[in-house]
Design an enzyme around this catalytic site. Structure first.
Site: not given
Ligand code: BGC
Length: 758
Positions: A228
């Site tokens: 993530d």
């Molecule tokens: C979120 C993800 C997301 C990623 C990219 C993160 O903070 O938890 O779900 O895909 O950011 O934006």
């Protein structure tokens, strides 16, 4: 597809290290010298959120269809529809030059307070897994990848970057992993995104057991694991733990750290090569799909409308819906003019267009007069004047349609909800309007359960429209006017009050730890087992028609676990309108060694029926439908015995049931040891024949010891056998006067040797 091992062999250590970290916020590092292309990923999950500048994390994103969010999608219980939506998302990715869409999210709704529940499917792992797999299959059928997220145990937003989620192995395996497992095995996502949090003390981005042992080895995941955004702390530990690709980039210090670690011998280059191999596989696969062109904005908007309507759940209806012959319709609530159709955070889509409920209603209302009052302000201030105005508008009308949307700041990525309530103004408004106009329909927009006890008795009908996507305004009109017969069913329980919810005492945790003390008992598993009343149960939803269930059959009465079972039932539309029904199959283990929920969803099917029509629905149940995860054997276990098959229209509305007998084919190892109790010996297939013949003697010995030989067995007012069954066999032997030739420990060791040899 080029020969990956050949390319890998030609890469320098620096190139390999660089490939394992992104080049920008959304792109991978190309290796031009070897023809390794750049790959572009973007959020997800219910639309394509492509930054206009692909190198930056920016809120300036290109227009794309905002489909309904996962709460609404799961309420459709329609896997084929999710595949169709997936195909549309795939087409939009292609048009917007996106290789991988970051979604879907398969986390469980442990508490309705989780700020991101609108992005997740369900409190039930079976339903969530099927939905996620369907969406993945649809998207990937277009040659575009997905990223199943957030793996794993990310069930709250509070301290999501650091919280340590503590749970026992059985809870992990039975509740928090199966949706991912199904999505991985059935959907075969190109990528899986690890979560930020820790699981049992280990950061998900470094969790070898999660990322390698379970995901890659046990489930056979062949794609890459991406972090993530910002989830990696220690790049070397994460590579060792199975995290292939760190995002976002660029991060030169990471590349250097990996190079240094290989040179110093801290990191085996073979570990790096394995990640590089996985990344190359996906990067080249992505490059096989030509990108560019346009997508069909109108067709996708129409599809979003269809899905939204399918996901709407009719919670209450005293007959007022579908609307007929209303000459004067009062529309109340600012959500009718300013639709609330998606949640805050990384999933926020810049919609291609937005259907405004008020406009859509007017289109279907024909000649009827349609009036409007705002009802409540944007913030949560209390404005009595708006309520009075609304009452004036509602009173003279034939019917009032009251649009209530949770204020957008209440549900978002990044923080949890403080409560399950509507604003004080909204509650007062519903009460006042219902008093003035008994024919009031409340239409709700929210991403997860809200409480309704203060007002649910007031309205004539309540429609849960969720975060309905950009076309939801039209879908609401379709359902209210009966162009679509509602068929959505809740994928999450609506509790009466927050303090009823299973994780209430342990959410969101403190001092950096959240303990999942409720274990496997989340959602309806908890309410049903504890016999607690709820506002609306899991699986519940009304229709404008009625359905009857009959003729329940199973393919066998006695069956082997490995063969599974097929359940069939006839469903008849007994009303006067065409409609759809979701048949739900729950399984109850009548007796088991470990405690189990009173029932668990193990299959479902949605059927469409004309008035008077009957269809036979067949639902297969496999080994896993009957098994539980036994941490003692570290495997899924079935036990001989009877199971109840419960078929119904919701978890609380079981229409027919039958009992089947399962024969386990497992040959489990003997797990008895010196401390095993007599009962545990009797439950062990190998231990039972050894202990049974000597148990009677032990009971007699115990009786002598307690009361003397001449005493009646109950001289101490107790059931001696009842007592000794819960004593370790070695402890029973310690009370035996004549066990003199060998020590109790030696005797038990002898019995253990016999049991293990069987
Ligand atoms: C979120 C993800 C997301 C990623 C990219 C993160 O903070 O938890 O779900 O895909 O950011 O934006």
């Amino acid at each position: 597809m080029p020969d990956i091992s050949k390319i890998l062999a030609q890469m320098t250590l620096e190139e390999k290290a660089a490939l394992c970290t992104g080049a920008t916020a959304w792109t991978s590092t190309p290796v031009e010298r070897l023809g390794v292309p750049e790959m572009m990923v973007t959020d997800g999950p219910h639309g394509v959120r492509r930054s206009s500048d692909v190198r930056a994390i920016s809120s300036d994103t290109l227009p794309a269809t905002c489909f309904p969010t996962a709460s609404s999608l799961a309420s459709t219980w329609d896997v084929d529809l999710l595949k169709e939506m997936g195909r549309a998302l795939g087409e939009e990715c292609i048009a917007l030059n996106v290789d991988v869409l970051l979604g879907p999210g398969a986390n469980m709704k442990r508490s309705p307070l989780c700020g991101r529940n609108f992005e997740y499917f369900s409190e039930d792992p079976y339903l969530a897994g099927e939905m996620a797999a369907g969406l993945i299959q649809g998207i990937q059928s277009k040659g575009v990848g997905t990223s199943l997220k957030h793996y794993a145990a990310n069930n709250q937003e509070f301290q999501r970057f650091s919280i340590n989620a503590e749970m026992d192995e059985r809870t992990l395996r039975e509740i928090y992993l199966p949706a991912f497992e199904t999505a991985v095995k059935k959907g075969k996502p190109w990528t899986v995104m690890c979560s930020y949090n820790k699981l049992n003390g280990i950061r998900a981005s470094e969790h070898r057991k999660l990322l390698v042992d379970i995901l890659k080895e046990e489930w056979g995941f062949e794609g890459l694991v991406v972090s993530d955004w910002g989830a990696v702390r220690d790049r070397i530990a994460s590579l060792k733990g199975g995290l292939d690709w760190e995002m976002p980039g660029p991060k030169d210090y990471r590349v250097k750290a990996v190079v240094d670690a290989v040179r110093s011998g801290e990191l085996d280059e073979a570990v790096l090569d394995e990640s590089v191999r996985r990344i190359l596989g996906i990067v080249f696969r992505a490059a096989e799909t030509p990108k560019g062109g346009k997508f069909n904005i109108d067709a996708h908007h129409a599809l979003a409308r269809k899905i939204s309507a399918e996901g709407m759940v009719l919670l209450k209806n005293n007959g007022i819906l579908p609307l007929k012959n209303a000459q004067h319709i009062a529309v109340i609530g600012r959500a009718a003019e300013e639709p609330y159709f998606q949640g805050g955070g990384s999933s926020h889509i810049n919609p291609t267009k937005v259907a405004v409920p008020f406009v859509e209603l007017k289109q279907l209302a024909g000649e009827a007069e349609v009036t409007y009052a705002e009802g409540y302000p944007e913030d949560d201030s209390f404005q009595q004047a708006l309520i009075e105005q609304a009452v004036e508008v509602a009173q003279p009308a034939d019917v009032a349609l009251l649009f209530i949307a949770l204020p957008s700041y209440k549900e978002s990525e990044g923080y949890d909800r403080p409560d399950l309530d509507l604003t004080a103004q909204q509650v007062a408004l519903i009460q006042a309007v219902c008093r003035a106009q008994p024919k009031t329909v409340v239409i709700l927009n929210n991403g997860s359960a809200v409480t309704m006890s203060e007002w649910i008795d007031g309205p004539a009908a309540v429609l849960e429209a969720w975060m309905m996507g950009q076309a939801g305004g039209g879908a609401i009109a379709d359902v209210l006017f009966g162009k679509v017969n509602p068929s959505g069913k809740l994928a999450e329980t609506f509790p009466i009050k927050l303090s009823d919810t299973p994780a209430y005492l342990n959410f969101p945790g403190s001092n950096g730890v959240v303990r999942y003390s409720e274990g496997i008992y989340i959602g309806y598993r908890y309410y049903d087992t504890k016999e607690m009343p709820v506002l609306f149960p899991f699986g519940y939803g009304l229709s404008y028609t009625t359905f009857a269930y009959s003729n329940l059959k199973t393919s066998a009465q006695r069956f082997k676990d490995v063969d599974g079972l097929t359940v069939s039932v006839d469903v008849t539309n007994t009303g006067s309108l065409a409609g759809k029904e979701t048949v739900q199959v729950y399984v109850r283990d009548i007796q088991s060694r470990l405690p189990r929920p009173v029932k668990e969803l193990k299959g479902f099917a949605k059927v469409e029926l004309k008035p008077g029509e009957t269809k036979t629905v067949s639902i297969p149940l496999n080994f896993r439908a009957f098994a539980y995860f036994d941490p003692r054997y570290n495997q899924w276990v079935t036990e001989d015995g009877d199971f109840e098959i419960l078929v119904g229209a919701s978890s609380a509305d079981i229409r027919c049931k039958t009992v089947v007998a399962l024969q386990s084919t497992l040959d489990l190892p003997c797990m008895l040891d010196r401390e095993s109790t007599a009962k545990e010996w009797m439950e062990d297939p190998r231990g039972k024949p050894v202990i049974e013949p000597v148990l009677k003697k032990m009971e007699e010995g115990m009786r002598k010891m307690i009361g003397g030989e001449d005493q009646p067995s109950d001289s101490l007012g107790m059931d001696i056998m009842g007592m000794i069954m819960d004593m370790p066999v070695v402890s029973i032997l310690h009370f035996q006067a004549d066990a003199v030739d060998r020590t109790p420990e030696e005797l038990v060791d002898g019995l253990l040797a016999q049991a293990r040899a069987r």
